[in-house]
Write a protein that holds these residues in place. Structure first.
Motif, PDB file in Angstrom:
ATOM      1  N   ARG A 115      70.610  51.899 -18.890  1.00 26.89           N
ATOM      2  CA  ARG A 115      70.656  50.479 -19.255  1.00 26.89           C
ATOM      3  C   ARG A 115      72.401  50.238 -18.877  1.00 26.89           C
ATOM      4  O   ARG A 115      72.537  49.302 -18.258  1.00 26.89           O
ATOM      5  N   ARG A 116      72.666  51.079 -19.606  1.00 23.15           N
ATOM      6  CA  ARG A 116      74.546  50.486 -19.176  1.00 23.15           C
ATOM      7  C   ARG A 116      74.675  50.743 -18.215  1.00 23.15           C
ATOM      8  O   ARG A 116      75.528  50.962 -17.595  1.00 23.15           O
ATOM      9  N   LYS A 117      74.783  52.024 -17.974  1.00 22.17           N
ATOM     10  CA  LYS A 117      74.593  52.551 -16.288  1.00 22.17           C
ATOM     11  C   LYS A 117      73.844  51.179 -15.321  1.00 22.17           C
ATOM     12  O   LYS A 117      75.081  50.875 -14.038  1.00 22.17           O
ATOM     13  N   VAL A 118      73.156  50.905 -15.582  1.00 22.23           N
ATOM     14  CA  VAL A 118      72.377  49.215 -14.303  1.00 22.23           C
ATOM     15  C   VAL A 118      74.105  48.524 -14.386  1.00 22.23           C
ATOM     16  O   VAL A 118      74.024  47.653 -13.345  1.00 22.23           O
ATOM     17  N   VAL A 119      73.941  48.044 -16.185  1.00 22.76           N
ATOM     18  CA  VAL A 119      74.860  46.984 -15.680  1.00 22.76           C
ATOM     19  C   VAL A 119      75.718  47.101 -15.244  1.00 22.76           C
ATOM     20  O   VAL A 119      76.765  45.906 -14.577  1.00 22.76           O
ATOM     21  N   ASP A 120      76.619  48.410 -15.347  1.00 21.23           N
ATOM     22  CA  ASP A 120      77.789  48.617 -14.653  1.00 21.23           C
ATOM     23  C   ASP A 120      77.615  48.927 -13.366  1.00 21.23           C
ATOM     24  O   ASP A 120      78.663  48.166 -12.376  1.00 21.23           O
ATOM     25  N   LEU A 121      76.964  49.205 -12.976  1.00 21.95           N
ATOM     26  CA  LEU A 121      76.324  48.996 -11.521  1.00 21.95           C
ATOM     27  C   LEU A 121      76.405  48.000 -10.912  1.00 21.95           C
ATOM     28  O   LEU A 121      77.360  47.817  -9.637  1.00 21.95           O
ATOM     29  N   VAL A 122      75.417  46.320 -11.758  1.00 21.76           N
ATOM     30  CA  VAL A 122      75.627  45.220 -11.165  1.00 21.76           C
ATOM     31  C   VAL A 122      76.962  45.213 -11.319  1.00 21.76           C
ATOM     32  O   VAL A 122      77.659  44.462 -10.628  1.00 21.76           O
ATOM     33  N   LYS A 123      77.977  44.763 -12.011  1.00 18.41           N
ATOM     34  CA  LYS A 123      79.128  44.494 -12.405  1.00 18.41           C
ATOM     35  C   LYS A 123      80.199  45.093 -10.974  1.00 18.41           C
ATOM     36  O   LYS A 123      80.764  44.846 -10.235  1.00 18.41           O
ATOM     37  N   THR A 124      80.309  46.262 -11.175  1.00 19.68           N
ATOM     38  CA  THR A 124      80.605  46.997  -9.029  1.00 19.68           C
ATOM     39  C   THR A 124      80.212  46.009  -8.115  1.00 19.68           C
ATOM     40  O   THR A 124      81.272  46.241  -7.482  1.00 19.68           O
ATOM     41  N   LEU A 125      78.648  46.322  -8.274  1.00 16.21           N
ATOM     42  CA  LEU A 125      79.008  45.607  -6.663  1.00 16.21           C
ATOM     43  C   LEU A 125      79.623  43.732  -6.642  1.00 16.21           C
ATOM     44  O   LEU A 125      79.599  43.186  -5.981  1.00 16.21           O
ATOM     45  N   ALA A 126      79.145  43.232  -7.693  1.00 12.39           N
ATOM     46  CA  ALA A 126      79.548  41.578  -8.076  1.00 12.39           C
ATOM     47  C   ALA A 126      81.238  41.997  -7.224  1.00 12.39           C
ATOM     48  O   ALA A 126      81.254  40.941  -7.120  1.00 12.39           O
ATOM     49  N   ARG A 127      82.325  43.313  -8.191  1.00 10.12           N
ATOM     50  CA  ARG A 127      83.464  43.182  -8.002  1.00 10.12           C
ATOM     51  C   ARG A 127      83.415  43.480  -6.953  1.00 10.12           C
ATOM     52  O   ARG A 127      83.745  42.148  -6.067  1.00 10.12           O
ATOM     53  N   GLU A 128      82.938  44.014  -5.967  1.00 11.16           N
ATOM     54  CA  GLU A 128      82.715  44.400  -4.428  1.00 11.16           C
ATOM     55  C   GLU A 128      82.444  43.370  -3.349  1.00 11.16           C
ATOM     56  O   GLU A 128      83.086  43.134  -2.963  1.00 11.16           O
ATOM     57  N   ALA A 129      81.293  42.845  -4.237  1.00  9.92           N
ATOM     58  CA  ALA A 129      81.133  41.620  -3.178  1.00  9.92           C
ATOM     59  C   ALA A 129      82.011  40.512  -2.845  1.00  9.92           C
ATOM     60  O   ALA A 129      81.931  39.236  -2.140  1.00  9.92           O
ATOM     61  N   SER A 130      82.890  40.119  -4.252  1.00  9.47           N
ATOM     62  CA  SER A 130      83.675  38.888  -4.363  1.00  9.47           C
ATOM     63  C   SER A 130      85.498  38.837  -3.815  1.00  9.47           C
ATOM     64  O   SER A 130      85.794  38.494  -3.632  1.00  9.47           O
ATOM     65  N   ALA A 131      85.294  40.871  -3.004  1.00  3.75           N
ATOM     66  CA  ALA A 131      86.777  41.210  -3.407  1.00  3.75           C
ATOM     67  C   ALA A 131      86.916  41.015  -1.529  1.00  3.75           C
ATOM     68  O   ALA A 131      86.181  40.713  -0.674  1.00  3.75           O
TER      69      ALA A 131
END
Length: 139
Positions: A123-139
């Protein structure tokens, strides 16, 4: 004689919020409008009107809905509009964003899949993945 004006009644913001929370909880439970309506002894069209905020839900009916959906009646008012407007600090919009997300097809699907994951580390890895994807999308 005064001319007739067509008056369209706009739903009250609290009625719309309560209706969206009914829809949210019903969909989270995987329950159809028809099933909820049958439990209440009404038509599914009436449930639709409640969920849209077109029709106001009476207190006894709201308690019956709460019992069927297994939540306290107060849950339907959480994070709702307040009257008169007050300052609620920086978190005031968070509840409506969550409700909007969970009312979306993607949000509901993601929530169901996430809850099905038993391993906390995954679950924590999924949350980390989503956070990473969100950062990349906003960059």
């Amino acid at each position: 004689m005064m001319p007739h004006k067509l008056q369209t009644k706009t739903p009250n913001a609290i009625d719309v919020h309560v209706g969206s929370r009914i829809r949210l909880q019903r969909t989270l439970k995987g329950m159809s409008q028809t099933t909820l309506a049958e439990g209440l002894g009404i038509t599914f069209q009436q449930v639709q009107k409640y969920e849209k905020g077109t029709n106001r839900v009476g207190s006894s009916r709201l308690q019956a809905i709460a019992n069927i959906l297994v939540v306290p009646a107060a849950w339907f008012f959480e994070d709702g509009p307040v009257s008169p407007p007050t300052s609620q600090g920086p978190e005031s919009g968070a509840g409506s964003e969550i409700t909007e997300f969970l009312n979306s097809v993607e949000g509901l699907s993601l929530n169901r899949a996430f809850v099905a994951i038993q391993d906390d580390k995954v679950r924590r890895k999924v949350v980390d993945l989503v956070k990473t994807l969100a950062r990349e999308a906003s960059a």
